[in-house]
Design a protein around this motif. Structure first.
Motif, PDB file in Angstrom:
ATOM      1  N   ARG A   1      35.350  52.101  29.006  1.00 18.29           N
ATOM      2  CA  ARG A   1      34.306  51.203  29.480  1.00 18.29           C
ATOM      3  C   ARG A   1      33.516  50.598  28.315  1.00 18.29           C
ATOM      4  O   ARG A   1      33.471  51.142  27.222  1.00 18.29           O
ATOM      5  N   GLU A   2      32.930  49.436  28.576  1.00 12.76           N
ATOM      6  CA  GLU A   2      32.086  48.714  27.620  1.00 12.76           C
ATOM      7  C   GLU A   2      32.818  48.418  26.314  1.00 12.76           C
ATOM      8  O   GLU A   2      32.344  48.748  25.228  1.00 12.76           O
ATOM      9  N   ASN A   3      33.990  47.804  26.448  1.00  9.86           N
ATOM     10  CA  ASN A   3      34.715  47.256  25.308  1.00  9.86           C
ATOM     11  C   ASN A   3      34.885  45.753  25.541  1.00  9.86           C
ATOM     12  O   ASN A   3      34.148  45.159  26.331  1.00  9.86           O
ATOM     13  N   LYS A   4      35.859  45.150  24.882  1.00  5.76           N
ATOM     14  CA  LYS A   4      36.078  43.706  25.012  1.00  5.76           C
ATOM     15  C   LYS A   4      37.520  43.403  25.445  1.00  5.76           C
ATOM     16  O   LYS A   4      38.094  42.386  25.078  1.00  5.76           O
ATOM     17  N   ILE A   5      38.085  44.294  26.237  1.00  3.71           N
ATOM     18  CA  ILE A   5      39.460  44.150  26.707  1.00  3.71           C
ATOM     19  C   ILE A   5      39.549  42.987  27.701  1.00  3.71           C
ATOM     20  O   ILE A   5      38.728  42.880  28.611  1.00  3.71           O
ATOM     21  N   THR A   6      40.556  42.138  27.529  1.00  2.84           N
ATOM     22  CA  THR A   6      40.721  40.972  28.403  1.00  2.84           C
ATOM     23  C   THR A   6      41.989  41.019  29.250  1.00  2.84           C
ATOM     24  O   THR A   6      42.067  40.336  30.276  1.00  2.84           O
ATOM     25  N   TYR A   7      42.970  41.829  28.838  1.00  2.00           N
ATOM     26  CA  TYR A   7      44.290  41.774  29.484  1.00  2.00           C
ATOM     27  C   TYR A   7      44.917  43.154  29.519  1.00  2.00           C
ATOM     28  O   TYR A   7      44.831  43.922  28.550  1.00  2.00           O
ATOM     29  N   LEU A   8      45.552  43.493  30.646  1.00  3.25           N
ATOM     30  CA  LEU A   8      46.322  44.726  30.766  1.00  3.25           C
ATOM     31  C   LEU A   8      47.790  44.344  30.892  1.00  3.25           C
ATOM     32  O   LEU A   8      48.192  43.689  31.858  1.00  3.25           O
TER      33      LEU A   8
ATOM     34  N   LEU B   1      37.711  51.534  33.261  1.00  6.86           N
ATOM     35  CA  LEU B   1      37.836  50.247  32.570  1.00  6.86           C
ATOM     36  C   LEU B   1      36.632  49.349  32.862  1.00  6.86           C
ATOM     37  O   LEU B   1      36.693  48.127  32.699  1.00  6.86           O
ATOM     38  N   SER B   2      35.539  49.932  33.267  1.00  5.12           N
ATOM     39  CA  SER B   2      34.354  49.168  33.643  1.00  5.12           C
ATOM     40  C   SER B   2      33.763  48.423  32.457  1.00  5.12           C
ATOM     41  O   SER B   2      33.946  48.802  31.298  1.00  5.12           O
ATOM     42  N   ASP B   3      33.040  47.340  32.773  1.00  5.18           N
ATOM     43  CA  ASP B   3      32.258  46.606  31.767  1.00  5.18           C
ATOM     44  C   ASP B   3      33.113  46.102  30.621  1.00  5.18           C
ATOM     45  O   ASP B   3      32.732  46.234  29.452  1.00  5.18           O
ATOM     46  N   ASN B   4      34.270  45.547  30.936  1.00  2.00           N
ATOM     47  CA  ASN B   4      35.091  44.859  29.949  1.00  2.00           C
ATOM     48  C   ASN B   4      35.140  43.376  30.306  1.00  2.00           C
ATOM     49  O   ASN B   4      34.265  42.876  31.036  1.00  2.00           O
ATOM     50  N   GLU B   5      36.140  42.666  29.822  1.00  7.71           N
ATOM     51  CA  GLU B   5      36.284  41.234  30.110  1.00  7.71           C
ATOM     52  C   GLU B   5      37.669  40.954  30.702  1.00  7.71           C
ATOM     53  O   GLU B   5      38.261  39.911  30.465  1.00  7.71           O
ATOM     54  N   ILE B   6      38.164  41.899  31.493  1.00 11.02           N
ATOM     55  CA  ILE B   6      39.523  41.811  32.028  1.00 11.02           C
ATOM     56  C   ILE B   6      39.600  40.741  33.109  1.00 11.02           C
ATOM     57  O   ILE B   6      38.923  40.821  34.136  1.00 11.02           O
ATOM     58  N   SER B   7      40.432  39.737  32.872  1.00 13.65           N
ATOM     59  CA  SER B   7      40.641  38.675  33.846  1.00 13.65           C
ATOM     60  C   SER B   7      42.115  38.524  34.214  1.00 13.65           C
ATOM     61  O   SER B   7      42.450  37.803  35.151  1.00 13.65           O
ATOM     62  N   MET B   8      43.000  39.211  33.465  1.00 15.84           N
ATOM     63  CA  MET B   8      44.440  39.132  33.735  1.00 15.84           C
ATOM     64  C   MET B   8      45.050  40.531  33.703  1.00 15.84           C
ATOM     65  O   MET B   8      44.749  41.327  32.800  1.00 15.84           O
ATOM     66  N   ILE B   9      45.881  40.810  34.689  1.00 18.26           N
ATOM     67  CA  ILE B   9      46.556  42.111  34.779  1.00 18.26           C
ATOM     68  C   ILE B   9      48.011  41.868  35.132  1.00 18.26           C
ATOM     69  O   ILE B   9      48.315  41.192  36.130  1.00 18.26           O
ATOM     70  N   ASP B  10      48.911  42.405  34.337  1.00 13.21           N
ATOM     71  CA  ASP B  10      50.331  42.337  34.680  1.00 13.21           C
ATOM     72  C   ASP B  10      50.565  43.104  35.986  1.00 13.21           C
ATOM     73  O   ASP B  10      49.969  44.159  36.218  1.00 13.21           O
ATOM     74  N   SER B  11      51.434  42.574  36.828  1.00 13.40           N
ATOM     75  CA  SER B  11      51.651  43.194  38.138  1.00 13.40           C
ATOM     76  C   SER B  11      52.251  44.591  38.047  1.00 13.40           C
ATOM     77  O   SER B  11      52.252  45.338  39.029  1.00 13.40           O
ATOM     78  N   ASN B  12      52.752  44.970  36.867  1.00 14.59           N
ATOM     79  CA  ASN B  12      53.288  46.325  36.652  1.00 14.59           C
ATOM     80  C   ASN B  12      52.440  47.128  35.665  1.00 14.59           C
ATOM     81  O   ASN B  12      52.926  48.088  35.074  1.00 14.59           O
ATOM     82  N   ALA B  13      51.186  46.738  35.506  1.00 14.82           N
ATOM     83  CA  ALA B  13      50.328  47.408  34.517  1.00 14.82           C
ATOM     84  C   ALA B  13      50.147  48.887  34.814  1.00 14.82           C
ATOM     85  O   ALA B  13      50.061  49.710  33.899  1.00 14.82           O
ATOM     86  N   PHE B  14      50.096  49.262  36.093  1.00 10.75           N
ATOM     87  CA  PHE B  14      49.825  50.652  36.467  1.00 10.75           C
ATOM     88  C   PHE B  14      51.098  51.450  36.751  1.00 10.75           C
ATOM     89  O   PHE B  14      51.038  52.525  37.356  1.00 10.75           O
ATOM     90  N   ARG B  15      52.200  50.925  36.306  1.00 12.89           N
ATOM     91  CA  ARG B  15      53.457  51.639  36.513  1.00 12.89           C
ATOM     92  C   ARG B  15      53.379  53.036  35.910  1.00 12.89           C
ATOM     93  O   ARG B  15      52.881  53.229  34.810  1.00 12.89           O
ATOM     94  N   SER B  16      53.845  54.033  36.645  1.00 13.20           N
ATOM     95  CA  SER B  16      53.906  55.448  36.230  1.00 13.20           C
ATOM     96  C   SER B  16      52.597  56.204  36.437  1.00 13.20           C
ATOM     97  O   SER B  16      52.559  57.412  36.204  1.00 13.20           O
ATOM     98  N   LEU B  17      51.523  55.555  36.896  1.00 17.07           N
ATOM     99  CA  LEU B  17      50.251  56.270  37.087  1.00 17.07           C
ATOM    100  C   LEU B  17      50.194  56.897  38.485  1.00 17.07           C
ATOM    101  O   LEU B  17      49.269  56.657  39.255  1.00 17.07           O
ATOM    102  N   TYR B  18      51.182  57.722  38.773  1.00 19.36           N
ATOM    103  CA  TYR B  18      51.279  58.313  40.108  1.00 19.36           C
ATOM    104  C   TYR B  18      50.205  59.371  40.374  1.00 19.36           C
ATOM    105  O   TYR B  18      49.934  59.681  41.531  1.00 19.36           O
ATOM    106  N   ARG B  19      49.592  59.898  39.323  1.00 19.94           N
ATOM    107  CA  ARG B  19      48.589  60.951  39.507  1.00 19.94           C
ATOM    108  C   ARG B  19      47.155  60.414  39.509  1.00 19.94           C
ATOM    109  O   ARG B  19      46.212  61.179  39.702  1.00 19.94           O
ATOM    110  N   LEU B  20      46.980  59.130  39.297  1.00 20.39           N
ATOM    111  CA  LEU B  20      45.639  58.564  39.187  1.00 20.39           C
ATOM    112  C   LEU B  20      44.869  58.733  40.487  1.00 20.39           C
ATOM    113  O   LEU B  20      45.354  58.367  41.557  1.00 20.39           O
TER     114      LEU B  20
END
Length: 482
Positions: free
Chosen positions: A174-181, A197-216
């Motif tokens: 949180r509180e970084n300057k990330i724009t893309y996953l 990932l709160s308080d960033n600048e994320i405006s774009m996310i790949d549709s497979n960004a969360f691949r493998s995060l089955y335990r989240l």
């Protein structure tokens, strides 16, 4: 002995002493608070092994606070850089290292090698890291459970950044300057259960960004300029165990239908401070069918979302939903809205012990009593368990107010009575209208079947590969033995 170290330790000891006095004497709160913020005269800009050894071997009682049996706390020491061998002479087993509130932008690759098998928590909050691409200090921390990189300057992430973190459970960015996953960005740390990932600048996310995060289980996205186009069923499909999803203030105007169809353990979603504005003449409310098939949802936070009307059938078809937070919205208080509050419990009140229909003369009073009195609530739950009605009442937040109609303007939802008299006819028809409302159409069913088929095929392929390797190994062993 390095005298600058002694001066620094004494200054820090004074600060701690003042803090203890503050806790013991609340009458002098303001005076003590000003004293506790005295600046440190000798910050450690470059941390070397000699300086660290001087701190860790000092006889001052302060060391018992800075260095416990399992923690190294180097918070707020003004550190800009650290030598690779800084911890080489420190022998206690360490589970936690705190380097927060310094000026670090780079750490040596082998800095933590001494603690590679014991380190569980690493706090790098509030430093100057811009990228981890050339920082390889995480690669040998196989047992790390919590990594805090919040309040840095990170503007990019790569999947290689998290290589080696095979047991990581909590990742705080949180509180970084990330724009893309990017694609499968967290696939190297697939054991994560909490991702912030709160308080960033994320405006774009790949549709497979969360691949493998089955335990989240917990995903925090608040205060990012996401927009609804970033959120798709395909993006959320891998998150089978997601329980809490925070989307507060993420520039959403609407969300697609059946968005959470794959998240069958989702219990709470926070959507406050978005803009789902509709006009009173709109025939189609926003968030239509968005929550359909999210059968484990218990609460939805829609505070301050400019929401006027609710898609009543969407919420009616959620058997576990218990709370809707609707404060600070210009609500149109229709019979549909109150149907969510009263469910179809009026059917219980309209039926006598022999199953015959009847109308109680004070049914409007009884409706409120069914909602508020604990003993009647328990009886209501038993009736629900018997199948007398299909859904328990949804609690509409106490301070939510009506904007329309005029006779209820600015009235709290919980203070409006006489509902049954006005809404009886409408309530009889709602359940029939909503009965098949969340039924999947052919297109969605087909896409869901394709996703499940692909997942099943991948599992079968992996199983076949393992079996093939085992067979080849057996043949090879027999061949060698012959």
């Amino acid at each position: 002995m390095n005298y600058s170290i002694i001066i620094y330790v004494l200054a820090l000891l004074i600060r701690i002493t003042i803090t203890y006095e503050y806790n013991d004497d609340h009458d002098d709160e303001k005076q003590v608070a000003s004293q506790s913020s005295l600046p440190i005269s000798e910050p450690i800009q470059h941390l070397s092994s000699s300086i660290f050894d001087s701190l860790s071997q000092s006889n001052l009682s302060l060391i018992s606070i800075l260095f416990t049996d399992q923690t190294i706390n180097l918070d707020s020491l003004g550190i800009f850089s650290i030598e690779p061998d800084t911890f080489n002479n420190y022998h206690p087993s360490v589970t936690t290292i705190i380097l927060s509130s310094n000026y670090l932008s780079y750490l040596p690759n082998n800095l933590f090698h001494l603690f590679s098998s014991s380190l569980l928590n690493l706090n790098l909050q509030h430093n100057q890291f811009r990228s981890l691409q050339k920082n390889y200090f995480l690669r040998r921390l196989e047992y790390l459970r919590t990594l805090d990189l919040s309040k840095n300057q990170l503007y990019e992430l790569y999947k290689q950044d998290f290589t080696g973190l095979k047991r990581l459970e909590t990742l705080i960015l949180r509180e970084n300057k990330i724009t893309y996953l990017s694609y499968a960005i967290f696939s190297r740390c697939r054991t994560i259960t909490t991702l912030d990932l709160s308080d960033n600048e994320i405006s774009m996310i790949d549709s497979n960004a969360f691949r493998s995060l089955y335990r989240l289980k917990i995903l925090l996205f608040s205060n990012n300029p996401l927009g609804q186009r970033s959120l798709t069923t395909h993006l959320l499909e891998p998150l089978k165990n997601l329980e809490y999803f925070d989307l507060e203030n993420t520039e959403l105007n609407d969300l697609p239908s059946f968005l959470f169809i794959s998240n069958q353990r989702l219990q709470s979603i926070k959507l406050r401070r978005n803009n789902f504005q509709t006009t009173i003449t709109d025939s189609r409310p926003n968030l239509q069918q968005t929550f359909c098939h999210a059968h484990s949802l218990v609460e939805i936070d829609l505070v301050s979302t400019n929401l006027r009307t609710l898609d009543v059938c969407t919420y009616d078809q959620l058997p576990s939903l218990r709370r809707l937070y609707l404060m600070n919205n210009p609500l149109d208080c229709t019979c549909d809205l109150f149907y969510l509050k009263y469910g179809d419990i009026y059917r219980v009140l309209l039926t006598d012990e022999n199953g015959l229909d009847r109308i109680h003369p004070d049914i409007d009073v009884y409706l409120d009593r069914w909602i508020s009195r604990p003993e009647l609530r328990r009886h209501l739950e038993k009736s629900h368990a018997r199948g007398d009605f299909h859904r328990l009442p949804i609690e509409l937040s106490l301070f939510a107010r009506c904007a329309t109609p005029e006779q209820w303007y600015d009235r709290e939802i919980g203070n409006i009575s006489g509902i049954f008299t006005q809404c009886q006819q409408r309530w009889f028809t709602i359940q029939e209208e909503c009965q098949n409302y969340c039924q999947l159409d052919n297109e969605i069913q087909t896409s869901t079947m394709i996703i499940n088929s692909i997942s099943s095929s991948l599992m079968q392929y992996k199983l076949f590969s393992v079996q093939l390797c085992f067979i080849l190994f057996v043949f090879f062993s027999l061949y060698v033995s012959c």
